[in-house]
Design an enzyme around this catalytic site. Sequence first.
Site, PDB file in Angstrom:
ATOM      1  N   PHE A  10       0.869  -1.189   0.000  1.00 12.66           N
ATOM      2  CA  PHE A  10       0.000   0.000   0.000  1.00 12.66           C
ATOM      3  C   PHE A  10       0.901   1.234   0.000  1.00 12.66           C
ATOM      4  O   PHE A  10       0.810   2.113   0.837  1.00 12.66           O
ATOM      5  CB  PHE A  10      -0.951  -0.027   1.208  1.00 12.66           C
ATOM      6  N   LYS A 128       7.777  -5.291 -11.506  1.00  9.80           N
ATOM      7  CA  LYS A 128       8.596  -5.796 -12.627  1.00  9.80           C
ATOM      8  C   LYS A 128       9.293  -7.118 -12.306  1.00  9.80           C
ATOM      9  O   LYS A 128       9.531  -7.914 -13.204  1.00  9.80           O
ATOM     10  CB  LYS A 128       9.714  -4.780 -12.953  1.00  9.80           C
ATOM     11  N   GLU A 152       0.388  -4.111 -17.224  1.00  7.49           N
ATOM     12  CA  GLU A 152       0.635  -2.933 -18.060  1.00  7.49           C
ATOM     13  C   GLU A 152       1.648  -1.972 -17.432  1.00  7.49           C
ATOM     14  O   GLU A 152       2.513  -1.426 -18.100  1.00  7.49           O
ATOM     15  CB  GLU A 152      -0.708  -2.203 -18.286  1.00  7.49           C
ATOM     16  N   VAL A 155       5.966  -1.584 -17.560  1.00  9.07           N
ATOM     17  CA  VAL A 155       6.765  -0.869 -18.564  1.00  9.07           C
ATOM     18  C   VAL A 155       6.034   0.422 -18.934  1.00  9.07           C
ATOM     19  O   VAL A 155       4.828   0.384 -19.213  1.00  9.07           O
ATOM     20  CB  VAL A 155       6.942  -1.730 -19.846  1.00  9.07           C
ATOM     21  N   GLY A 209      13.519  13.558  -6.183  1.00 10.71           N
ATOM     22  CA  GLY A 209      12.787  12.314  -5.941  1.00 10.71           C
ATOM     23  C   GLY A 209      12.739  11.404  -7.158  1.00 10.71           C
ATOM     24  O   GLY A 209      12.016  10.412  -7.182  1.00 10.71           O
ATOM     25  N   ASP A 223      16.929  -1.418 -14.150  1.00  6.04           N
ATOM     26  CA  ASP A 223      15.498  -1.162 -14.352  1.00  6.04           C
ATOM     27  C   ASP A 223      15.098  -1.246 -15.838  1.00  6.04           C
ATOM     28  O   ASP A 223      14.197  -2.020 -16.192  1.00  6.04           O
ATOM     29  CB  ASP A 223      15.156   0.212 -13.734  1.00  6.04           C
ATOM     30  N   LYS A 227      12.748  -4.070 -17.945  1.00  8.30           N
ATOM     31  CA  LYS A 227      11.609  -3.706 -18.808  1.00  8.30           C
ATOM     32  C   LYS A 227      11.770  -4.251 -20.225  1.00  8.30           C
ATOM     33  O   LYS A 227      10.808  -4.744 -20.820  1.00  8.30           O
ATOM     34  CB  LYS A 227      11.458  -2.179 -18.829  1.00  8.30           C
ATOM     35  N   GLY A 324       5.755   7.344 -11.467  1.00  7.45           N
ATOM     36  CA  GLY A 324       4.847   8.153 -10.641  1.00  7.45           C
ATOM     37  C   GLY A 324       3.711   7.282 -10.132  1.00  7.45           C
ATOM     38  O   GLY A 324       3.174   6.462 -10.887  1.00  7.45           O
TER      39      GLY A 324
HETATM   40  N1  LIG Z   1       6.268   4.379  -8.308  1.00  8.93           N
HETATM   41  C1  LIG Z   1       6.394   4.270  -9.630  1.00  8.93           C
HETATM   42  O1  LIG Z   1       6.607   5.246 -10.339  1.00  8.93           O
HETATM   43  C2  LIG Z   1       6.245   2.917 -10.298  1.00  8.93           C
HETATM   44  C3  LIG Z   1       5.979   2.857 -11.658  1.00  8.93           C
HETATM   45  C4  LIG Z   1       5.820   1.600 -12.264  1.00  8.93           C
HETATM   46  C5  LIG Z   1       5.947   0.452 -11.487  1.00  8.93           C
HETATM   47  N2  LIG Z   1       6.240   0.560 -10.160  1.00  8.93           N
HETATM   48  C6  LIG Z   1       6.341  -0.667  -9.361  1.00  8.93           C
HETATM   49  O2  LIG Z   1       5.193  -0.776  -8.567  1.00  8.93           O
HETATM   50  C7  LIG Z   1       5.521  -1.402  -7.307  1.00  8.93           C
HETATM   51  C8  LIG Z   1       5.111  -0.507  -6.163  1.00  8.93           C
HETATM   52  O3  LIG Z   1       5.834   0.715  -6.274  1.00  8.93           O
HETATM   53  P1  LIG Z   1       5.634   1.888  -5.222  1.00  8.93           P
HETATM   54  O4  LIG Z   1       6.200   3.099  -5.820  1.00  8.93           O
HETATM   55  O5  LIG Z   1       4.232   1.877  -4.743  1.00  8.93           O
HETATM   56  O6  LIG Z   1       6.615   1.391  -4.081  1.00  8.93           O
HETATM   57  P2  LIG Z   1       6.522   1.738  -2.556  1.00  8.93           P
HETATM   58  O7  LIG Z   1       5.915   3.067  -2.342  1.00  8.93           O
HETATM   59  O8  LIG Z   1       7.848   1.403  -1.976  1.00  8.93           O
HETATM   60  O9  LIG Z   1       5.458   0.656  -2.096  1.00  8.93           O
HETATM   61  C9  LIG Z   1       5.714  -0.720  -2.079  1.00  8.93           C
HETATM   62  C10 LIG Z   1       4.960  -1.222  -0.871  1.00  8.93           C
HETATM   63  O10 LIG Z   1       4.946  -2.644  -0.801  1.00  8.93           O
HETATM   64  C11 LIG Z   1       5.253  -3.018   0.523  1.00  8.93           C
HETATM   65  N3  LIG Z   1       5.717  -4.409   0.602  1.00  8.93           N
HETATM   66  C12 LIG Z   1       6.952  -4.916   0.423  1.00  8.93           C
HETATM   67  N4  LIG Z   1       6.938  -6.249   0.605  1.00  8.93           N
HETATM   68  C13 LIG Z   1       5.660  -6.594   0.933  1.00  8.93           C
HETATM   69  C14 LIG Z   1       4.999  -7.825   1.289  1.00  8.93           C
HETATM   70  N5  LIG Z   1       5.676  -8.988   1.396  1.00  8.93           N
HETATM   71  N6  LIG Z   1       3.671  -7.809   1.541  1.00  8.93           N
HETATM   72  C15 LIG Z   1       2.996  -6.653   1.479  1.00  8.93           C
HETATM   73  N7  LIG Z   1       3.568  -5.447   1.194  1.00  8.93           N
HETATM   74  C16 LIG Z   1       4.885  -5.424   0.928  1.00  8.93           C
HETATM   75  C17 LIG Z   1       6.287  -1.991   0.922  1.00  8.93           C
HETATM   76  O11 LIG Z   1       6.493  -1.963   2.269  1.00  8.93           O
HETATM   77  P3  LIG Z   1       7.895  -1.340   2.769  1.00  8.93           P
HETATM   78  O12 LIG Z   1       7.540   0.067   3.090  1.00  8.93           O
HETATM   79  O13 LIG Z   1       8.238  -2.187   3.917  1.00  8.93           O
HETATM   80  O14 LIG Z   1       8.915  -1.483   1.668  1.00  8.93           O
HETATM   81  C18 LIG Z   1       5.648  -0.708   0.397  1.00  8.93           C
HETATM   82  O15 LIG Z   1       4.666  -0.184   1.266  1.00  8.93           O
HETATM   83  C19 LIG Z   1       7.030  -1.659  -7.355  1.00  8.93           C
HETATM   84  O16 LIG Z   1       7.229  -2.992  -7.717  1.00  8.93           O
HETATM   85  C20 LIG Z   1       7.518  -0.695  -8.407  1.00  8.93           C
HETATM   86  O17 LIG Z   1       8.689  -1.143  -9.058  1.00  8.93           O
HETATM   87  C21 LIG Z   1       6.367   1.759  -9.550  1.00  8.93           C
END
Ligand SMILES: NC(=O)c1ccc[n+]([C@@H]2O[C@H](COP(=O)([O-])OP(=O)(O)OC[C@H]3O[C@@H](n4cnc5c(N)ncnc54)[C@H](OP(=O)(O)O)[C@@H]3O)[C@@H](O)[C@H]2O)c1
Length: 368
Positions: A10, A128, A152, A155, A209, A223, A227, A324
């Site tokens: 979350f 990913k 989706e 990437v 950031g 990364d 992708k 984002g």
């Molecule tokens: N943000 C972007 O721009 C973006 C874009 C495309 C794809 N993504 C992908 O989308 C995913 C989420 O990204 P995000 O930006 O939301 O990352 P984030 O803000 O770090 O959120 C990831 C969340 O998952 C939690 N988590 C880790 N292991 C877990 C488990 N075993 N069970 C339940 N929750 C767990 C994390 O907890 P902790 O706080 O303990 O780590 C964190 O709250 C990632 O895989 C990322 O590569 C992100």
Amino acid sequence: MNFRLVLLGFGNVAQGLAKILIEKRAQLRRDFDFEYEIVGVADIVKGSVMNKAGGLDLARLLSLASEKKTLGDYPGGTKGLSSIETIIESDANALVEATWTNLKDGEPGLTHIRTALNEGLHVVTTNKGPIALAYHELAALAHQRRRHLRFEGTVLSGTPAISLATEALAGAKVSSIRGILNGTTNYILGEMEDGRTFDEALKRAQELGYAEAEPSGDVEAWDPAAKITILANVLMGGKVKLAEVRREGISGTTAGDVREARLTGRRIKLVAKAYEENEQIKAQVVPERLAETDLLSHVSGVLNALVLSTDVQPDVTIIGPGAGGDSAGYALLSDLLALNRALTTVKGSAKSRYYRPAYAGGILRDIF
Ligand SMILES: NC(=O)c1ccc[n+]([C@@H]2O[C@H](COP(=O)([O-])OP(=O)(O)OC[C@H]3O[C@@H](n4cnc5c(N)ncnc54)[C@H](OP(=O)(O)O)[C@@H]3O)[C@@H](O)[C@H]2O)c1
């Protein structure tokens, strides 16, 4: 149809989806017959809460996150279940997997996705790791369990990349792929064109950031390598392994290299490619000196771009945000809407007033 969703993770992305689901609830119901309830949320740091009978209030979950409270502070519901227990016990029909990306072994996302498919849930994810490392295994499992797996947002985030090829360009054979798939490195290279050194540009990216405190995932090109592995395997039927992708980041690129390229009318860009060689699909990510006639040389800042060459359309290019929380949250929504179309469209009786393209990967109309 009514989606009973479990959210794992979350963080930024899941919260981005949550905001869109709240804002668009009426529109989604009116235009797509899309209904949802959140029956469980689990996050390593924030804890977990499940309510399979009445669902959870998304706005309340978002306020807890913004107030830095845990999900244990949610009034009511069952607390303290693990991610796996939440998948198994929530009676959900779809998993939203948005935990952190791990490119070493794909965990914990890989186990989350395997478990959900085995338990009969459809899966949408932005993670990913599992898709780059185990796409063929997961696709086979989804097929065997007759469930959908969509990704989706792995990437180009909310800018269509996978569905552009598999749905908008359905029937076209992708013969090669080129792209700028990492906004952070593209931003750093742009700053270096403006006269900064690599270290200065990286520091600025971190302050804004765009780059992590530990930046190797971006600057050493892990990364974009993940992708392009996904694109090569999903869109070109490759058997590419992430570890075997030819990968060169930008940490060895100097301000002098960037200046020299500009003097010859070129720009250095970190270009990801997938192509066929000796009947094998290959992938690489390498800094290239692009001529100004190359559209990719004009993609600036944190934007991403993808060029798909196909047998029926020479080059189709899409440019847009590649990161984002809100953008990736939208990618999850677009996957859920595609799932909704696939599960509810019956030939000749589509209820939506909008065009609904057919699901490009299978026929699943009889599950709920
Ligand atoms: N943000 C972007 O721009 C973006 C874009 C495309 C794809 N993504 C992908 O989308 C995913 C989420 O990204 P995000 O930006 O939301 O990352 P984030 O803000 O770090 O959120 C990831 C969340 O998952 C939690 N988590 C880790 N292991 C877990 C488990 N075993 N069970 C339940 N929750 C767990 C994390 O907890 P902790 O706080 O303990 O780590 C964190 O709250 C990632 O895989 C990322 O590569 C992100």
